[in-house]
Design an enzyme around this catalytic site. Structure first.
Site, PDB file in Angstrom:
ATOM      1  CD  GLU A 288      -2.770   0.896   2.609  1.00  0.00           C
ATOM      2  OE1 GLU A 288      -3.717   1.687   2.758  1.00  0.00           O
ATOM      3  OE2 GLU A 288      -2.515  -0.055   3.410  1.00  0.00           O
TER       4      GLU A 288
ATOM      5  CE  LYS B  10      -7.255   1.054   3.367  1.00  0.00           C
ATOM      6  NZ  LYS B  10      -6.075   1.416   4.179  1.00  0.00           N
TER       7      LYS B  10
ATOM      8  CB  CYS C  10      -4.755  -2.223   3.946  1.00  0.00           C
ATOM      9  SG  CYS C  10      -4.052  -2.502   5.598  1.00  0.00           S
TER      10      CYS C  10
END
Length: 650
Positions: free
Chosen positions: A45, A114, A168
Site C-alpha cells: 500500500e 481503497k 488493506c
C-alpha cells in the site's frame, strides 16, 4: 505451466517521502519478478511514497513527485511481460484517494481506490484520504497522460486468469470487496497492505487471508509494508502471503531488513473447477448485482511453456494424510464417523450380530476395530461381533496368526472356516485345473468367502460388515460380488494410505491392550496382499498388491487430484513429479517413468471398473473424496477413457 499462474508479492525497502528511491526499488523487484516468470506482482500500500508520510500526503510536491516516479516505473514495465500493481496516493475530484495502479507493457490498465478508510487505533487515514465507494460508475481519470478507468468494481481479465484488487482495511471489513469481485469472476485477489505488527495480530491476519481465499474460492496475494517505513509509533514486518482456497502456499520472512519477493504458482484451473462444482457459489454469484462491475481486458502473453518446469508450490505426496498432531485428531474423527454410522445401522436393523471376515490384513483389521468401537458405544458385549477367519490356498502363517490373536485379544466371537475343500469341489464342478492360478482361481476364493459371511449373517441374525477401502474401489481391486459386496461398508471412503495410520493410531491408544497393540503394529508392517496365490516355500507372501497394480501412495495421490480437483492427467503427472521427486519419511521417490506408467494404470482401471462402484453397498463418507454412486461420484459404467489415455500418451 498450463493451468497455473505464477504470482508474486513484493516487499521492497522504502524511504519515507522519497519517491525516486522507492520507484527504483519497485523497478528492481518488478524486474526480478518478471525474471522469475511471474505473471503478476503486487506491491504494498502506498509503496511509491511509503505509507507513513502522515501530513506530508497533503503536500502538493509529494503528490506531483509520486506521479513523476510512476512514469519511470511505467517506462520500465513497458519492456517486461509482467502485470504490476503499485500503491500510490492520487487526486480525484477534489479528494485524495489511496490507490492501486495496475500496469502492463507501460499502459495503466486501471486504478482501484481503497474502499474502507480506517480511522481508529493507530490508524487515522481519514485525516488525508477519502473512500472510493462513492466514485460514479464508468469513471475515468487522467494519469501520466493516459485516460484510465477508476473505481472499486474493476475486474481485470487476461486470457488465462482474472484478478481483482482490495487494499488493506478492505479485507477486515464485514463485507470485503473481494467477495463481490470473486463472484464477478476474479480468480485472484490482490491486497496492497500496510498492516503494522502487534502481538497476536499476525496469526489473526493470516487466518483472514486464508479464510477469505476459502470463502471466495480464490487465490489471495497479500503484500505488506516492510523495512524503511517510519517506526515513530509502529513497526511493519514486511508480510507477504500467497493463499489458495484456504491453504497457505507461500509466506515471506517477517521482520527482515531485506527486500522480499514471495512467489508461488496458483492453480486457476482448480479454483474454477471448485466454483463449477460448488453450486452455492453459482447461486451467490447470481444473486449479486453486476451493474457496478467493469471488466478490463489485459492482452498479456502467457510465459513460454517449459515441459520440464515444475510448479513452484508445495505438493503433499500424501494428500489424505495430515501431518504432525493433526494426524491423531483426524484419525479419531474418522473412527468416530465410521463407528457412529455402524451404530445407527445396528440399531435400525435390530441386528443381533455383526459378521466380518478377518484376514490379518489392514482393511479387515480396521473394520474390526470400528465394530469394536460401535459395540462399546452401544454397551453391547463384543461377543456379538462374529469374526471369521477363512484360510485358503494363499494364507500365510503370519496373517493367520495375527487374525487369531487380534480376535482373541479384542474379545470377539471367533470362527474358522477353511475354504480349501469347498473351492476344490467348485473347481471340479467347473472342470478347471487348480494349478492354473488364473482369475477364476482367485475370484472363486473371494466369492466363497463372501458366501460364507452372508450365510453366517443369516445364521446369527446379523449383517456383514464390509472391509474394502476407497483405493481398492477406485482401482476396482475387488472381486465383483465377492469382497466387493457387504451389507454396510465401513471403510468405503477411507483411502489405503490412511488405513495404515488409523490402525497404528488405535494401537497407540492408552486403552488398547499391549498384546493387541503388538499385533496391530505387526499387521501395519505386513505387505498388502489378497493372499489368493500360494505362498513360497518359506511361507512368505508371493502375491503383493502393490507389485501388481502399483504403489498405493501414487494411486491415492492420483485419485485425490483426479476426483477432488478434476485435474487433467498431464497436470496430475507434473504435480506428482514435485511430490515424489525426493523420498520422505513416509513415501518413496518415484521416477517420471514410474509415475507415468502407474498413472496410465490408474486411469485405465478407474474407467474400466466403474461397474463395480455403480452398485456399492451403503457406507459412511468420512472425507472430501468418495466414490459412492449415491454421493460424490456418478459415472456411466461404459464411459470411454480414450480422451484421458490419449492425453497420457501425448
Amino acid at each position: 505451466m498450463k493451468g497455473f499462474v505464477k504470482v508474486a508479492a513484493a516487499t521492497p525497502a522504502v524511504s519515507v517521502a522519497d519517491c525516486k528511491y522507492n520507484a527504483e526499488q519497485i523497478g528492481q523487484a518488478m524486474v526480478l519478478a518478471d525474471g522469475s516468470r511471474a505473471d503478476i506482482v503486487v506491491f504494498p500500500e502506498l509503496s511509491l511514497t511509503a505509507y507513513t508520510c502522515q501530513d506530508l500526503f497533503q503536500q502538493q510536491l509529494l503528490l506531483d513527485e509520486a506521479e513523476a516516479a510512476l512514469l519511470g516505473v511505467l517506462e520500465l514495465n513497458r519492456a517486461l511481460r509482467i502485470v504490476a500493481v503499485v500503491g500510490m496516493p492520487l487526486r480525484y475530484g477534489g479528494r485524495l484517494l489511496n490507490c492501486a495502479v495496475v500496469m502492463h507493457k507501460g499502459k495503466i490498465c486501471g486504478i482501484v481506490p481503497k474502499t474502507y478508510i480506517p480511522n481508529y487505533g493507530e490508524f487515522y487515514e481519514a485525516r488525508w484520504f477519502s473512500g472510493g465507494a462513492q466514485i460514479e460508475a464508468g469513471a475515468t481519470m487522467r494519469l501520466c497522460g493516459q485516460n484510465v478507468p477508476v473505481g472499486t468494481g474493476l475486474v481485470f481479465e487476461t486470457d488465462t486468469y482474472n484478478f481483482g484488487i482490495e487494499i488493506c482495511e478492505d479485507l477486515w471489513a464485514p463485507e470485503p470487496p473481494s467477495t463481490s469481485l470473486a463472484l464477478a469472476g476474479a480468480d485472484i485477489v490482490l491486497n496492497l497492505s500496510a498492516s503494522d505488527e502487534l502481538v497476536g495480530k499476525h496469526d489473526y491476519l493470516r487466518s483472514l487471508v486464508t479464510g477469505q481465499s476459502a470463502r471466495t474460492l480464490s487465490a489471495y496475494v497479500y503484500s505488506g509494508c516492510g523495512y524503511g517505513e517510519s517506526t515513530q509509533d509502529v513497526v511493519f514486518g514486511g508480510l507477504g502471503f500467497v493463499a489458495e482456497n484456504g491453504r497457505m502456499l507461500a509466506e515471506a520472512e517477517r521482520f527482515s531488513r531485506d527486500a522480499a519477493l514471495t512467489v508461488a504458482d496458483v492453480d486457476v484451473e482448480k479454483l474454477r473447477h471448485h466454483r463449477l462444482h460448488n453450486t452455492t457459489f453459482a447461486q451467490a454469484a447470481g444473486a449479486v448485482s453486476q451493474k457496478d462491475i467493469r471488466r478490463i481486458e489485459i492482452p498479456q502473453v502467457p510465459a513460454e511453456s517449459d515441459p520440464d518446469e515444475l510448479p513452484q508450490r508445495p505438493v503433499n505426496p500424501l494428500p489424505f494424510v495430515p501431518q504432525g498432531t493433526e494426524l491423531e485428531r483426524r484419525c479419531e474423527e474418522i473412527l468416530s464417523i465410521q463407528a457412529l454410522g455402524l451404530v445407527r445401522r445396528l440399531e435400525h436393523t435390530h441386528a443381533k450380530s455383526a459378521v466380518i471376515g478377518i484376514s490379518g490384513g489392514l482393511d479387515s483389521t480396521l473394520a474390526l476395530l470400528v465394530c469394536v468401537r460401535a459395540f462399546d458405544i452401544l454397551g453391547i458385549d463384543r461377543t456379538g461381533i462374529v469374526g471369521i477367519t477363512m484360510p485358503g490356498f494363499g494364507t500365510t502363517d503370519r496373517t493367520y496368526q495375527n487374525a487369531l490373536q487380534l480376535m482373541r485379544g479384542l474379545g470377539v466371537t471367533m470362527r474358522e472356516i477353511n475354504i480349501r475343500e469347498a473351492c476344490e469341489v467348485h473347481f471340479r464342478d467347473l472342470g478347471i485345473d487348480p494349478s492354473q492360478h488364473d482369475v477364476t482361481y482367485e475370484n472363486s476364493q473371494a466369492r466363497e468367502r463372501t458366501q460364507i459371511l452372508m450365510d453366517v449373517a443369516n445364521q446369527t441374525g446379523g449383517f456383514v460388515v464390509g472391509t474394502g477401502d476407497l483405493s481398492e474401489l477406485a482401482l476396482g481391486w475387488a472381486t465383483y460380488n465377492g469382497d466387493h459386496m457387504s451389507m454396510y461398508g465401513v471403510n468405503a471412503s477411507v483411502p489405503k494410505t490412511l488405513v495404515r495410520h488409523l490402525v497404528r493410531y488405535f494401537a497407540t491408544l492408552p486403552t488398547t491392550d499391549k498384546d493387541v497393540s503388538a499385533t496391530l503394529l505387526d499387521i501395519v508392517d505386513t505387505p498388502i496382499s489378497p493372499e489368493l496365490i500360494p505362498a513360497d516355500e518359506a511361507g512368505n507372501i508371493t502375491q503383493k498388491t502393490e507389485d501388481l497394480v502399483g504403489p498405493y501412495e501414487l494411486h491415492d495421490f492420483f485419485l485425490y487430484h483426479f476426483l477432488r480437483h478434476g485435474r487433467r492427467p498431464e497436470k496430475i503427472f507434473q504435480l506428482a513429479r514435485v511430490a515424489f521427486r525426493k523420498p520422505t519419511e513416509l513415501t518413496a521417490a518415484h521416477t517420471d517413468e514410474e509415475i507415468r506408467h502407474w498413472l496410465s494404470t490408474f486411469l485405465r482401471r478407474f474407467f474400466a471398473q466403474q461397474f463395480k462402484r455403480s452398485c456399492l453397498p451403503d457406507g459412511p463418507k468420512v472425507g472430501s473424496v468418495s466414490l459412492s454412486p449415491r454421493g460424490d461420484w456418478r459415472m456411466p459404467s461404459d464411459a470411454s477413457s480414450a480422451l484421458w489415455m490419449e492425453t497420457m500418451n501425448d
